[in-house]
Design an enzyme around this catalytic site. Structure first.
Site, PDB file in Angstrom:
ATOM      1  N   SER A 234      74.253  42.098   9.568  1.00 31.50           N
ATOM      2  CA  SER A 234      74.574  42.095  11.000  1.00 31.50           C
ATOM      3  C   SER A 234      75.755  41.213  11.392  1.00 31.50           C
ATOM      4  O   SER A 234      76.210  41.269  12.532  1.00 31.50           O
ATOM      5  CB  SER A 234      73.344  41.684  11.818  1.00 31.50           C
ATOM      6  OG  SER A 234      72.934  40.373  11.509  1.00 31.50           O
ATOM      7  N   LYS A 279      69.008  37.270  19.406  1.00 27.42           N
ATOM      8  CA  LYS A 279      70.369  36.790  19.214  1.00 27.42           C
ATOM      9  C   LYS A 279      71.033  36.464  20.556  1.00 27.42           C
ATOM     10  O   LYS A 279      71.844  35.543  20.634  1.00 27.42           O
ATOM     11  CB  LYS A 279      71.190  37.822  18.436  1.00 27.42           C
ATOM     12  CG  LYS A 279      70.698  37.978  17.002  1.00 27.42           C
ATOM     13  CD  LYS A 279      71.618  38.829  16.158  1.00 27.42           C
ATOM     14  CE  LYS A 279      71.131  38.838  14.710  1.00 27.42           C
ATOM     15  NZ  LYS A 279      72.049  39.562  13.810  1.00 27.42           N
TER      16      LYS A 279
END
Length: 342
Positions: A234, A279
């Protein structure tokens, strides 16, 4: 004497209970917000340019559940509890899973180099070493014909050097069609005819195999990564932006604190990732001002939609920016006015 003995027993019980609550592993896995760390110490281009702002690598923290962690995860927001078998396939240990994630991280770093160096017009050489079978789906047409580790050489007589070439070759074919696959297995050249089956979720035909392209990338100036024990794909988008920023004299951060997430392909496409709500929370806690989120072509339930909703829920002023490609993220930064001190 008896009183001392009672104290000892109570103390021993407390120690055992504390150890159990803190160390005993339940059959669950917990994900929670991680951190948003400056990428400058992680990505270092030789003689690279400095910036006023910073790019950040955002992580999700995950690990096996202990009784204490389980209770905390039940109480705190943006903590998710999963059955351990949903995270770790049967027969795969925590160490094996972590090692696999580190390998994926290496692939992500390589793709980021390709995207950034090409965009910056810097020297890069890519050598394609072959396409390998990474997985074979159960009850899929390729089962019993292809095996993990097979090196695919040709499909229907056409040479295959990249996994994308094989995917493009099969794309126009229909369910029920067959393809002739030539491959190497333990230095032996073999050929199998594999029929195509409908993808379980999409309207396209597949053999039912996972592929990986073995390629070597050489760049000039050289770049060094120090990502430590961080795994997964990611960070690809942010790696590519950080590399580009160090390769070019123009400061694309414009003085802002920039973060984001998204897997990056060798063609610069930004792919969906997991845990984006966590996140966003981690980035807000670090004072991030701009956060790039995979847009997934604007589809419902995209990473961008989840990120935007999370930002609204936690009341952050952080700007959530949808992107489908590296070029979109780069152009957004180039169009920004430099940050002014308040």
């Amino acid at each position: 004497m008896k009183q001392n003995k009672r104290y000892f027993i109570v103390f021993a019980v407390v120690v055992v209970l504390a150890f159990f609550l803190a160390q005993y592993r339940l059959p669950y896995y917990i994900y929670q917000p991680g951190s948003a760390d400056d990428l400058n110490p992680v990505v270092q281009v030789q003689d690279g340019f400095n910036s006023d702002g910073e790019m950040h690598l955002v992580t999700v923290s995950g690990g096996p559940a202990t009784p204490i962690r389980y209770v905390i995860a039940k109480i705190l927001p943006y903590h998710e509890i999963y059955d351990i078998e949903d995270i770790l396939p049967e027969g795969v240990s925590q160490n094996e899973y972590h090692h696999a994630q580190l390998q994926v991280m290496e692939s992500s770093q390589e793709a980021a180099q390709v995207v950034a160096y090409q965009a910056a017009g810097k020297d890069i050489t890519i050598n394609y070493e072959g396409v390998y079978v990474m997985s074979v789906g159960q009850d899929m047409p390729a089962e019993g014909k292809l095996e993990i580790g097979d090196r695919i050489i040709e499909v229907n007589g056409k040479e295959i050097k990249k996994s994308e070439e094989l995917i493009d070759l099969i794309a126009p074919l229909n369910v029920g069609d067959s393809v002739e696959v030539t491959f190497e297995r333990k230095d032996k050249k073999m050929t199998e005819t594999v029929s195509l089956q409908k993808h379980p979720e999409e309207e396209r035909a597949i053999m039912g195999i996972g592929l990986v392209t073995d390629r070597s990338v050489k760049v000039d100036p050289p770049v060094n990564f120090k990502s430590g024990e961080i795994g997964g794909p990611s960070a690809g988008l942010m790696f590519s932006l950080e590399i580009y920023d160090q390769l070019t004299e123009s400061d694309i951060t414009k003085g802002y604190q920039v973060a984001g997430t998204g897997e990056i392909s060798y063609e610069g496409k930004v792919g969906r990732i997991g845990g984006i709500d966590k996140k966003v929370v981690a980035s807000d806690e670090e004072g991030i001002e701009i956060f790039f989120a995979p847009n997934e072509g604007g589809k419902e339930g995209s990473n961008y939609e989840v990120a935007k909703k999370t930002a609204e829920d936690i009341g952050t002023d952080m700007k959530i920016v949808p992107v489908d490609t590296f070029e979109e993220a780069l152009q957004y930064l180039k169009d920004l006015d430099p940050k002014t001190e308040e």
